[in-house]
Motif scaffolding. Structure first.
Motif, PDB file in Angstrom:
ATOM      1  N   GLU A 114       0.748  -1.427   0.306  1.00 33.89           N
ATOM      2  CA  GLU A 114      -0.638  -0.410  -0.124  1.00 33.89           C
ATOM      3  C   GLU A 114       0.972   1.260   0.030  1.00 33.89           C
ATOM      4  OE1 GLU A 114      -2.722  -0.091  -0.473  1.00 33.89           O
ATOM      5  OE2 GLU A 114      -2.926   2.269  -0.468  1.00 33.89           O
ATOM      6  N   GLU A 115       2.248   1.082   0.688  1.00 33.08           N
ATOM      7  CA  GLU A 115       2.672   2.564   0.872  1.00 33.08           C
ATOM      8  C   GLU A 115       3.790   2.984   0.000  1.00 33.08           C
ATOM      9  OE1 GLU A 115       7.239   2.221   2.626  1.00 33.08           O
ATOM     10  OE2 GLU A 115       5.350   1.001   4.256  1.00 33.08           O
ATOM     11  N   LEU A 116       4.017   1.579  -1.619  1.00 34.42           N
ATOM     12  CA  LEU A 116       3.991   1.988  -2.474  1.00 34.42           C
ATOM     13  C   LEU A 116       3.204   2.298  -3.102  1.00 34.42           C
ATOM     14  CD1 LEU A 116       7.055  -1.682  -2.594  1.00 34.42           C
ATOM     15  CD2 LEU A 116       7.997   0.808  -2.105  1.00 34.42           C
ATOM     16  N   SER A 117       2.425   1.666  -3.070  1.00 37.27           N
ATOM     17  CA  SER A 117       1.346   1.834  -4.711  1.00 37.27           C
ATOM     18  C   SER A 117       0.664   3.774  -4.090  1.00 37.27           C
ATOM     19  CB  SER A 117       0.191   1.200  -4.133  1.00 37.27           C
ATOM     20  OG  SER A 117       0.483  -0.097  -4.580  1.00 37.27           O
ATOM     21  N   GLN A 118       1.441   3.598  -3.213  1.00 37.59           N
ATOM     22  CA  GLN A 118       0.617   5.512  -2.375  1.00 37.59           C
ATOM     23  C   GLN A 118       1.837   6.193  -3.264  1.00 37.59           C
ATOM     24  OE1 GLN A 118      -1.372   6.341   0.707  1.00 37.59           O
ATOM     25  NE2 GLN A 118      -2.470   4.968   0.871  1.00 37.59           N
TER      26      GLN A 118
END
Ligand code: NAD
Length: 493
Positions: free
Chosen positions: A83-87
Motif C-alpha cells: 500500500e505504501e509503495l502504491s501511494q
C-alpha cells in the motif's frame, strides 16, 4: 519550506550523494514538489559499474536456490509494503491508485516467480551422438547488467529486469527515470533490508543523456536492458552494437483493438476504455487505434462516446478516479499537438482539451475520441502516449488484419469477435508480440514473455522465463567418458 526527501545513489551497499546537480520531483496531479533527486556524473556511474563488477565474481558462485530464498524474502517485503509503495507510485507517476496497486503486485509476482527459478534455471540434457558421452546445456550469467527503465511502470518494469538478472548470477547497475526516483529508492531499500550483498544491485539516478549514456558506453557493462522510447532505444542499440554488447530493447507501440460485427459491443467498449484511457494512455500497450467493422461502427461510437464522457478525471490518489494526469506539461502539450493534427485528419467525437479550472494545477488531458481516421494518418501511425484514440472503419476481417499490421510497431493487438475462425486467424495473423481475444490490449501476466516485434523490440523479451535468455548465455557441455578420443563432426563410416 517543508523538508522533502532527497534521493541518493546506492553504490556498493552505501547511500551516497553525488557531485552532480539536484532535480525536483513533481507530483503531476498538483505540481507539488515531492522530493529532490541527485543527478549522477559519469564518474559516479563508473564507481557503480566497478562495484557491480567486483561483486559479480562472488555473486555468481552463490547457489541459485539460495539466491531464490533471498528473492522470496524481498517479494514478501514488497507485499507487506504494497500500500505504501502504491501511494508513492501514484504521487510520482499520477496513475490511479488501483492501477498503482496492480503495478506493485506485478513486481511482487515477478519476485516470487523468479525466486522459484532459483530451483529451476533449466538447461537441457540430450542424447549424445557417440557412445559413452554426455551432452547438456547450462545457463551462465552474462556478467554486469545495465538496466535503464522508464517512468510509466517504474517498479514493474524494473522487477521484470532486475529479478531475472540477479537470480541468474548477474550484478546490476540500475538507472531509473528521473520522474520516479522515489519508487527506485524504496525498491532498493527493500533489497538492502533483506540482505542483498553490497554491489549486487547499484542504483544511479540521473538523466539519460549523462548517467544512462555512461552505463551504455561503459566497457565493463556486458549487457544493457532498456525500456523506453524507440528513439532512445535506437541510440542505445547503435552505441552498444558498436561495442558488441548484448542489448535488449523494449520500445514504443501503436496498439490496436479490432471490433468485428459479431462482437459484444458493451464488452468491447469496456476493453477500449481500459486500454485507451487507463494510465491516461501512457502504457506501452495502450490502445490508440480502434479498427471497427462498418456494420457496428455507429453503435460502437455512440456507446464509447457516452462512456468516455462519464469517466472521472482527477488526482489518482482518490479511489474513484478513472483517469489521472499525464506525466508532465511537456507531455500534455505534445498530446494536444497530436489532437490538433487529428482534427484535420479525422472528426473529433469528444475530448480534445487540456483541462483547466479545478484541473489547472495538474497535467490533465480530456479523454479524446477521433473517428474516420485513415490508417496512414499521422495520429494512426505515431505514438501519442496520451488518452487519445482514433477510430478506423473497415469493411471486413481481412482489411482489419491489414490495418492492424500496418504499423511500424508491434507490441499488442486485440480482437473482439464471437467468430471462432476469426479468433484463430487473428492469433496467427496479428504480427505483434502480444495478442488478446475479447479483452483490451493491456494487462500482461508476468509468467509469459512480454515484448514486441518490429520497432517495438529487438527480439528479446522481458518477464517470463524468456527474460532469462536475456540475462544468461547458453553453454554447451560435452563429457566424454569413453576413455578414447571420439571425434564428433567427422564421418566415421
Ligand atoms: P525515454 O526513452 O525518454 O526514457 C527511458 C529511459 O531511458 C529513462 O530512464 C531515460 O532517462 C533513459 N534515457 C533517455 N535518453 C537516454 C540516452 N541517450 N542514453 C541512455 N539512456 C537514456 O522514454 P520515456 O518517455 O521515459 O518512456 C516512454 C516510452 O517508453 C514510450 O515510447 C513507451 O511506449 C515506451 N515503453 C515501452 C515498453 C515496452 O515494454 N515495450 C514499456 C513501457 C514503456
Amino acid at each position: 519550506m517543508k523538508e522533502v526527501p532527497a534521493y541518493k545513489n546506492y553504490i556498493n551497499g552505501k547511500w551516497r550523494s553525488t557531485q552532480g546537480k539536484w532535480e525536483k520531483v513533481i507530483n503531476p496531479a498538483n505540481e507539488k514538489v515531492l522530493a529532490e533527486v541527485n543527478l549522477s556524473t559519469p564518474s559516479e556511474v563508473d564507481e557503480a559499474v566497478l562495484a557491480a563488477k567486483r561483486a559479480q565474481s562472488v555473486w555468481k558462485t552463490v547457489p541459485a536456490p539460495e539466491k531464490g530464498e533471498l528473492l522470496f524474502e524481498i517479494s514478501q517485503k514488497l507485499k507487506e509494503r504494497k500500500e505504501e509503495l502504491s501511494q508513492l507510485l501514484t504521487s510520482e507517476n499520477g496513475k490511479p491508485i488501483q492501477e498503482a496497486r496492480g503495478e506493485v503486485q506485478e513486481a511482487i509476482d515477478m519476485g516470487f516467480y523468479m525466486a522459484g527459478e532459483g530451483r529451476r534455471l533449466f538447461g537441457q540434457t540430450v542424447p549424445a551422438e557417440l557412445p559413452n558421452k554426455h551432452a547438456m546445456s547450462i545457463r551462465c550469467p552474462v556478467g554486469t547488467a545495465g538496466l535503464i527503465t522508464p517512468w510509466n511502470f517504474p517498479i514493474a518494469i524494473a522487477s521484470w529486469k532486475m529479478f531475472p538478472a540477479i537470480i541468474s548470477g548477474n550484478t546490476v547497475v540500475w538507472k531509473p527515470a528521473i520522474e520516479t526516483p522515489g519508487m527506485a529508492d524504496a525498491f532498493v531499500r527493500i533489497l538492502d533490508e533483506c540482505g542483498l550483498p553490497p554491489g549486487v544491485v547499484n542504483l544511479v539516478h540521473g538523466t539519460g543523456e549523462t548517467a544512462g549514456n555512461a552505463i551504455v558506453e561503459h566497457s565493463q557493462i556486458d549487457i544493457v536492458s532498456f525500456t523506453g522510447s524507440t528513439e532512445t532505444g535506437r541510440l542505445i542499440a547503435s552505441k552498444a552494437g558498436s561495442m558488441l554488447k548484448k542489448v535488449s530493447l523494449e520500445m514504443g507501440g501503436k496498439n490496436a483493438i479490432t471490433v468485428m460485427d459479431s462482437a459484444d459491443i458493451d464488452l468491447a467498449v469496456d476493453g477500449i476504455l481500459w486500454s485507451g484511457f487507463g494510465t491516461s494512455g501512457q502504457r506501452c500497450t495502450a490502445a490508440s487505434r480502434i479498427i471497427v467493422h462498418r456494420a457496428v461502427k455507429k453503435e460502437l461510437e455512440k456507446v464509447l462516446v457516452k462512456r468516455t464522457k462519464e469517466l472521472m478525471i482527477g488526482d489518482g490518489a482518490k479511489e474513484d478516479t478513472d483517469v489521472g494526469p499525464v506525466i508532465s506539461r511537456k507531455a500534455l502539450e505534445s498530446i494536444h499537438e497530436y489532437v490538433n493534427i487529428g482534427r484535420q485528419e479525422g472528426e473529433l467525437l469528444c475530448g480534445g482539451r487540456i483541462l483547466e479550472g479545478k484541473h489547472s494545477k495538474g497535467n490533465y488531458y480530456e479523454p479524446t475520441v477521433i473517428t474516420n481516421v485513415h490508417p496512414s494518418a499521422r495520429i494512426a501511425q505515431e505514438e501519442i502516449f496520451g488518452p487519445v484514440i482514433s477510430i478506423i472503419p473497415v469493411e471486413n476481417f481481412d482489411e482489419a488484419m491489414k490495418v492492424n499490421n500496418d504499423s511500424a510497431y508491434g507490441l499488442s493487438s486485440s480482437i473482439f469477435t464471437k467468430d471462432a475462425n476469426e479468433v484463430f486467424r487473428a492469433m496467427h495473423e496479428m504480427d505483434t508480440g502480444i495478442v488478446y481475444v475479447n479483452a483490451g490490449t493491456t494487462g500482461a501476466e508476468i509468467h509469459l514473455p512480454f515484448g514486441g516485434t518490429k520497432k517495438t523490440g529487438n527480439g528479446h523479451r522481458d518477464s517470463g522465463t524468456a527474460s532469462l535468455d536475456v540475462f544468461t548465455e547458453w553453454k554447451s557441455v560435452y563429457v566424454d567418458y569413453s576413455g578414447s578420443l571420439q571425434r564428433a563432426q567427422i564421418d566415421n563410416n
